[in-house]
Each structure stands twice: as C-alpha cells, then as structure tokens.
Design a protein around this motif. Sequence first.
Motif, short mmCIF file in Angstrom:
data_model
loop_
_atom_site.label_atom_id
_atom_site.label_comp_id
_atom_site.label_asym_id
_atom_site.label_seq_id
_atom_site.Cartn_x
_atom_site.Cartn_y
_atom_site.Cartn_z
N ARG A 69 19.78 10.12 3.75
CA ARG A 69 19.58 11.09 4.84
C ARG A 69 19.24 12.48 4.30
O ARG A 69 18.42 13.18 4.87
N ASP A 70 19.88 12.86 3.18
CA ASP A 70 19.70 14.22 2.65
C ASP A 70 18.38 14.40 1.91
O ASP A 70 17.79 15.48 1.94
N ARG A 71 17.90 13.33 1.23
CA ARG A 71 16.78 13.53 0.30
C ARG A 71 15.54 12.68 0.62
O ARG A 71 14.47 12.94 0.09
N PHE A 72 15.69 11.65 1.44
CA PHE A 72 14.60 10.71 1.63
C PHE A 72 14.04 10.75 3.05
O PHE A 72 13.65 9.73 3.61
N SER A 73 13.97 11.92 3.63
CA SER A 73 13.35 12.08 4.94
C SER A 73 11.89 11.64 4.85
O SER A 73 11.18 11.96 3.89
N GLY A 74 11.44 10.87 5.84
CA GLY A 74 10.08 10.36 5.84
C GLY A 74 9.94 8.98 5.21
O GLY A 74 8.86 8.40 5.23
N TRP A 75 11.01 8.47 4.65
CA TRP A 75 11.01 7.13 4.04
C TRP A 75 11.66 6.12 4.98
O TRP A 75 12.45 6.46 5.85
N ARG A 76 11.30 4.85 4.83
CA ARG A 76 11.99 3.74 5.51
C ARG A 76 12.98 3.12 4.52
O ARG A 76 12.75 3.14 3.30
N ILE A 77 14.05 2.53 5.06
CA ILE A 77 15.08 1.93 4.21
C ILE A 77 15.22 0.46 4.54
O ILE A 77 15.26 0.07 5.72
N SER B 272 24.05 8.95 -7.15
CA SER B 272 24.23 10.32 -6.64
C SER B 272 23.12 11.26 -7.10
O SER B 272 22.91 12.32 -6.51
N HIS B 273 22.40 10.87 -8.16
CA HIS B 273 21.32 11.71 -8.69
C HIS B 273 19.94 11.20 -8.29
O HIS B 273 18.92 11.72 -8.77
N ALA B 274 19.88 10.18 -7.42
CA ALA B 274 18.59 9.61 -7.01
C ALA B 274 17.82 10.63 -6.18
O ALA B 274 18.36 11.25 -5.26
N VAL B 275 16.53 10.79 -6.51
CA VAL B 275 15.66 11.69 -5.76
C VAL B 275 14.34 10.98 -5.52
O VAL B 275 13.93 10.12 -6.31
N PRO B 276 13.64 11.31 -4.43
CA PRO B 276 12.35 10.67 -4.17
C PRO B 276 11.30 11.13 -5.17
O PRO B 276 11.32 12.29 -5.61
N PRO B 277 10.39 10.26 -5.54
CA PRO B 277 9.32 10.66 -6.45
C PRO B 277 8.32 11.56 -5.74
O PRO B 277 8.25 11.60 -4.52
N ASP B 278 7.53 12.27 -6.53
CA ASP B 278 6.45 13.06 -5.96
C ASP B 278 5.40 12.12 -5.38
O ASP B 278 5.25 10.98 -5.82
N GLY B 279 4.65 12.62 -4.42
CA GLY B 279 3.58 11.80 -3.86
C GLY B 279 3.93 11.26 -2.49
O GLY B 279 4.86 11.73 -1.82
N HIS C 87 0.81 -1.22 0.00
CA HIS C 87 0.00 0.00 0.00
C HIS C 87 0.85 1.27 0.00
O HIS C 87 0.36 2.34 0.39
N GLU C 88 2.08 1.18 -0.45
CA GLU C 88 2.95 2.36 -0.48
C GLU C 88 3.93 2.24 -1.64
O GLU C 88 4.16 1.14 -2.15
N PRO C 89 4.52 3.34 -2.08
CA PRO C 89 5.50 3.26 -3.16
C PRO C 89 6.80 2.62 -2.69
O PRO C 89 7.11 2.64 -1.50
N VAL C 90 7.52 2.05 -3.63
CA VAL C 90 8.84 1.48 -3.35
C VAL C 90 9.83 2.04 -4.36
O VAL C 90 9.52 2.13 -5.56
N VAL C 91 11.00 2.41 -3.88
CA VAL C 91 12.08 2.94 -4.71
C VAL C 91 13.29 2.04 -4.55
O VAL C 91 13.63 1.63 -3.44
N ASP C 92 13.96 1.72 -5.66
CA ASP C 92 15.22 0.97 -5.63
C ASP C 92 16.21 1.68 -6.54
O ASP C 92 16.15 1.56 -7.76
N PRO C 93 17.15 2.44 -5.96
CA PRO C 93 18.10 3.19 -6.77
C PRO C 93 19.29 2.35 -7.27
O PRO C 93 20.19 2.89 -7.90
N MET C 94 19.28 1.05 -6.98
CA MET C 94 20.27 0.11 -7.53
C MET C 94 19.50 -1.12 -8.00
O MET C 94 19.74 -2.23 -7.55
N VAL D 92 17.13 -2.88 8.30
CA VAL D 92 15.90 -2.12 8.18
C VAL D 92 15.98 -0.90 9.10
O VAL D 92 16.46 -1.00 10.23
N THR D 93 15.50 0.23 8.62
CA THR D 93 15.40 1.42 9.47
C THR D 93 13.92 1.69 9.77
O THR D 93 13.03 1.14 9.12
N GLY D 94 13.69 2.54 10.74
CA GLY D 94 12.38 3.15 10.89
C GLY D 94 12.25 4.29 9.90
O GLY D 94 13.06 4.43 8.96
N VAL D 95 11.27 5.14 10.08
CA VAL D 95 11.09 6.29 9.20
C VAL D 95 12.21 7.30 9.46
O VAL D 95 12.48 7.67 10.61
N LEU D 96 12.91 7.70 8.39
CA LEU D 96 14.01 8.66 8.53
C LEU D 96 13.46 10.06 8.83
O LEU D 96 12.40 10.43 8.34
#
Length: 375
Positions: free
Chosen positions: A328-336, A288-295, A193-200, A371-375
């Motif tokens: 840490r710099d761009r994905f605040s609010g995401w879990r890893i 190095s250019h990975a950014v979170p999607p909108d939404g 029920h949530e988006p998933v990002v994989d930068p590798m 696994v992390t909690g929400v950053l």
Amino acid sequence: MTDTPNSFEIFLSTPPGLEALLLNEVKAAGFSRAKATGGGVTIWGGWHDVWRANLTLRGPSKVLARIGEFRAFHLAQLDKRARKFPWGATLTPGHSVKVEVVTNRKSKIYHAGAAIERLERAIAEEFGATIASSVTTADIIIKARIDDNNVQLSVDTSGEGLHKRGHKQAMGKAPMRETMAALALRGCGYTGHEPVVDPMCGSGTFLIEAAEIARNMMAGRARHFAFEKLVSYDADAVQAIKDGWQRRETTAQFYGSDRNVNVIGFAKDNAARAGVDDICHFAPTALSHAVPPDGPKGLVMVNPPYGARIGKKKDLFALYSSFGNVMRDRFSGWRIGMITADTQLAEATKLPWKPTGAPIAHGGLKVRLYVTGVL
C-alpha cells in the motif's frame, strides 16, 4: 482446428481448482473441442496435438492420450479382452510398462490391484513388454479407468510431470510448481507485457515463468517426453513444431528478492539455465526494504509461507501485515497476486482482494489465488 477421422480424446490434467484457468490457456492456443472436467481439460485431436500440448502449453501437469476402450464385467473378461487389445499400435518393443487403474462403484470390477495384475500380464505375455516395478521406473505408463463396466485406456505421453521444465535444479523450501505458477500468473491477467516483482521469490519460479511467457519461450523446449517412446512418434514432425515456434523480444524486466541469501543464488542459477538471466534480477533483500523498480508498473506476485507449510501460523500474521503495508505504501499503481492457504492470513494484509475462485489442491493443502485490481 477441426476433428479428423484419426482424432481421439486427449486429457490435460491439472490440480483441482485450476481447470478454468487451464481451459482459458487451451482455448487461446487453438486446440479443438476444449472442455473443462474434473481435474483437467479434454480436447480432441491427433498425435500432432499431443506433441504440441506437451511442448507448448504451460499449465497442464500431464497429457494423456486415449488409445482405446472395451467393456468388461468381470476379471476373466478383462483378461481376455486385454489380451486382444492392439498394444502394438501404441507401444514400441524394448520399453518397460506400468499400469495404473482407477475403478468406481458403478463397475463390477472394483479391485484396482486385481485389474492391474490382469492388464499387466496381458501386456507382458501378448506384447512382450517388461513390466516395471513402479511408475517412477517405468518408461511408459498406461492409465485405465473402469467406469460403469467400461475400461478406458490412456497412455501418459508426458513422462515426468510437465512442471519439470528442465532448468530448475536448485530449490528452496516448499517450491511452487512451474505449471501452477503459470496458471496463477494467467489468473492475475498477466500476458507477458509488463514487469513482475516477487519480494519473497525463493528459487525464482514465478519470475522465471513470467520471463519465459514474456519471451514466448516454449515450455518444454529443454526436456524429453514419454511420447518419444511410442509407435506414433515422428521426430521430424516434433522438430518442426520446435522450429516453427516464434520467440519474441521483450522490454519487460523481472525482479526477485528474498531474505534468504542461499535461495537467491538458486534463483540466479535457475534463471541462467532457463536463458532469462539477462532480464531477471535477484537480490537478497528483506521484505521491509522492498521497493518498486524504476519504469512501468505491473504485477507483484507472491507465494508467502503459510502455517501448515512453513513456520507457525501465529508467527506469520506479522509477515502478511508487513507485506500489505509495503504494497500500500510503495506499490501504488501495481496489481497484487498472492497464493496462500489461509483466509485469515490473506485478510491480515488489508489489501483489497477480489472474490476468490475455487480452492486449489496443492501438496495436500487447499490454497487460493488472491488478486487485487490496480492499487
């Protein structure tokens, strides 16, 4: 679901270290008497449960059905009782068979090769089956465990490993198996029920698996199984399981990137074959250019290279450090979520990992899920 007089033990195998996550999935799916054991989960049920497990569960590597057992204290006794075993209650004529045997020190029969020879000869001479030259060429595989002089016989109802969903034809280096990817997503609390990002993202395994979970797509919908060659097979009943499966709509989207242009092409093709290319987005992009999607925010899931697998460890510290900085710099609010074989590399991310679970057997290595909690 309750046991019936026709219930038998069913073993769902998984790499050591993933038993607890598989147990979680099996219980959620409503199978009877689910219990974790070494290398998998046991349940009790009938052939309908065997078919349902193969078709719908995302985590098991194989589904083995217990077909009988007998005592044997020496090879002559093994031969005699194997010849009396009702092979025709399980096997259908015209299919090749191969036997695999595991023995232990508690049993007087300790030579696996000799036990295989006796069992295969009994199947060939009493039932008339052709014995395959190897497990890779066999139509049906019988697995025998000789434990404390008790010969336990099971049939592999899956055939090819269940990670072979039927749509991943192109892969990059060191691909993640779909079954492990599904359990790792579960270990990160992913429910679809949530988006998933994989930068590798490589060939897209995590994202395709996550997208299928989001749509509640049947794991085994696009492949065949060894159970189709057994006496118990009921094509109409299996079709009824498929017809009764309910997909769901989803607004979740899935985003993969990788610096390797070729694997991005693989990922797109694999997603198209799986039928999730409309919600999976892949682009050749450096980490190095990975950014979170909108939404909405969700889960970042990665399987980076680790020294024993791809590249040299000392060259990977910069990669892991960069990954941690980007998160840490761009994905605040995401879990890893991250799978790696090396604690020092994981620590190089400087991400707030929770305590890890048991090591997981993976391609001759021991990896862990971080696994992390929400950053």
